[in-house]
Design an enzyme around this catalytic site. Structure first.
Site, PDB file in Angstrom:
ATOM      1  N   GLY A  29      -5.123   9.504   2.697  1.00 30.88           N
ATOM      2  CA  GLY A  29      -5.638   8.302   1.784  1.00 30.88           C
ATOM      3  C   GLY A  29      -4.709   7.346   1.550  1.00 30.88           C
ATOM      4  O   GLY A  29      -4.673   6.275   0.940  1.00 30.88           O
ATOM      5  N   ASP A  30      -3.275   7.887   1.503  1.00 31.58           N
ATOM      6  CA  ASP A  30      -2.009   6.996   1.173  1.00 31.58           C
ATOM      7  C   ASP A  30      -0.786   7.510   2.264  1.00 31.58           C
ATOM      8  O   ASP A  30       0.090   8.087   1.989  1.00 31.58           O
ATOM      9  CB  ASP A  30      -1.750   7.150  -0.193  1.00 31.58           C
ATOM     10  CG  ASP A  30      -0.565   6.034  -0.522  1.00 31.58           C
ATOM     11  OD1 ASP A  30      -0.325   5.249   0.234  1.00 31.58           O
ATOM     12  OD2 ASP A  30       0.161   6.438  -1.503  1.00 31.58           O
ATOM     13  N   TYR A  31      -1.262   7.311   3.488  1.00 25.11           N
ATOM     14  CA  TYR A  31      -0.701   8.065   4.688  1.00 25.11           C
ATOM     15  C   TYR A  31       0.639   6.948   5.015  1.00 25.11           C
ATOM     16  O   TYR A  31       0.496   6.297   5.768  1.00 25.11           O
ATOM     17  CB  TYR A  31      -1.238   8.426   5.864  1.00 25.11           C
ATOM     18  CG  TYR A  31      -0.693   9.150   6.860  1.00 25.11           C
ATOM     19  CD1 TYR A  31      -0.489  10.619   6.503  1.00 25.11           C
ATOM     20  CD2 TYR A  31      -0.017   8.634   7.924  1.00 25.11           C
ATOM     21  CE1 TYR A  31       0.504  11.343   7.300  1.00 25.11           C
ATOM     22  CE2 TYR A  31       0.814   9.667   8.935  1.00 25.11           C
ATOM     23  CZ  TYR A  31       0.834  10.974   8.445  1.00 25.11           C
ATOM     24  OH  TYR A  31       1.511  11.827   9.246  1.00 25.11           O
ATOM     25  N   CYS A  32       1.791   7.442   4.285  1.00 25.79           N
ATOM     26  CA  CYS A  32       2.898   6.401   4.377  1.00 25.79           C
ATOM     27  C   CYS A  32       4.024   7.375   4.474  1.00 25.79           C
ATOM     28  O   CYS A  32       4.093   8.614   4.060  1.00 25.79           O
ATOM     29  CB  CYS A  32       2.907   5.566   3.212  1.00 25.79           C
ATOM     30  SG  CYS A  32       1.851   4.299   2.851  1.00 25.79           S
TER      31      CYS A  32
END
Length: 243
Positions: free
Chosen positions: A165-168
């Protein structure tokens, strides 16, 4: 990961946390305006996240699910105290993906980022506490983008994958490019793989200041399961977010 040593008034914390912080050196490691993150260097290496009340439960529950698969930190305490949530976790080993040693090897970094995402997306769905993430993600987009995507027939999201969901890069912890675990897991659940793929490409562009390494990422992930229309769909949502 930025860390600045600070003095912290422990009397402001709930009593369930105090034994873990006794005698520890405390560092501010915050990277978001929505939460304060403290690195606790004591008997254990811990992280304490503090945010508005009832906003960290999702991260606590996703951590619990992913920790069973050895992909997220162990949560020691989750509690609401006054108007704030407190989530205390054991620190994941390794360095995050924007450590200089990783950035100096961009091809290897991009490839590893894709490979680690494939590992996440290969997890079984059973036991995941959050489902149908794509409909929630769409509601986070600007109204104009919501209307456009609801009438777009080129791609329809399919929720059948565990997503971050926040693949950084800052949320992927590695040791010599080997995966140690994922952090900041509060936006995860069962969703469409292309949301994470779009975030991964965005992060490579942002942190490496070029799209030159996008192919390494997609090849590392495996192109057979990549629909370019899915990436376009979710990139429109990402580009409409205010961050």
């Amino acid at each position: 990961m930025k860390q600045t040593q600070i003095e912290y008034d422990l009397s402001t914390l709930p009593s369930s946390l105090l034994a873990y912080l006794d005698g520890a050196t405390i560092y501010d490691s915050s990277s978001s305006a929505q939460a304060k993150t403290l690195f606790i260097d004591g008997a254990q290496r811990l992280f304490l996240k503090i945010a508005a009340a009832h906003t960290l439960e999702r991260e606590y529950r996703m951590n619990a699910f992913l920790h069973k698969h050895e992909l997220a930190p162990l949560s020691l305490v989750y509690t609401t105290y006054g108007e704030q949530d407190y989530l205390l976790t054991v620190a994941v080993s390794g360095d995050d993906g924007i450590a200089e040693s990783f950035l100096q090897q961009p091809e290897r970094l991009a490839t590893a980022l894709g490979q680690h995402l494939r590992k996440l997306h290969s997890l079984p769905l059973h036991g995941c506490p959050y489902r149908e993430r794509s409909s929630e993600i769409l509601l986070e987009a600007s109204p104009s983008v919501q209307i456009e995507l609801q009438t777009d027939t080129r791609y329809q999201p399919v929720d059948k994958t565990i997503i971050h969901g926040d693949y950084c890069l800052p949320n992927v912890m590695m040791n010599d490019f080997e995966l140690c675990g994922f952090i900041d897991n509060g936006d995860g659940g069962i969703g469409d793989r292309h949301y994470d793929l779009a975030w991964g490409l965005w992060s490579l562009q942002f942190n490496l200041e070029t799209d030159r390494y996008h192919d390494y990422f997609l090849n590392g992930y495996g192109r057979d399961d990549v629909d370019p229309n899915g990436i376009v769909y979710f990139r429109q949502i990402i580009d409409s977010l205010d961050f």
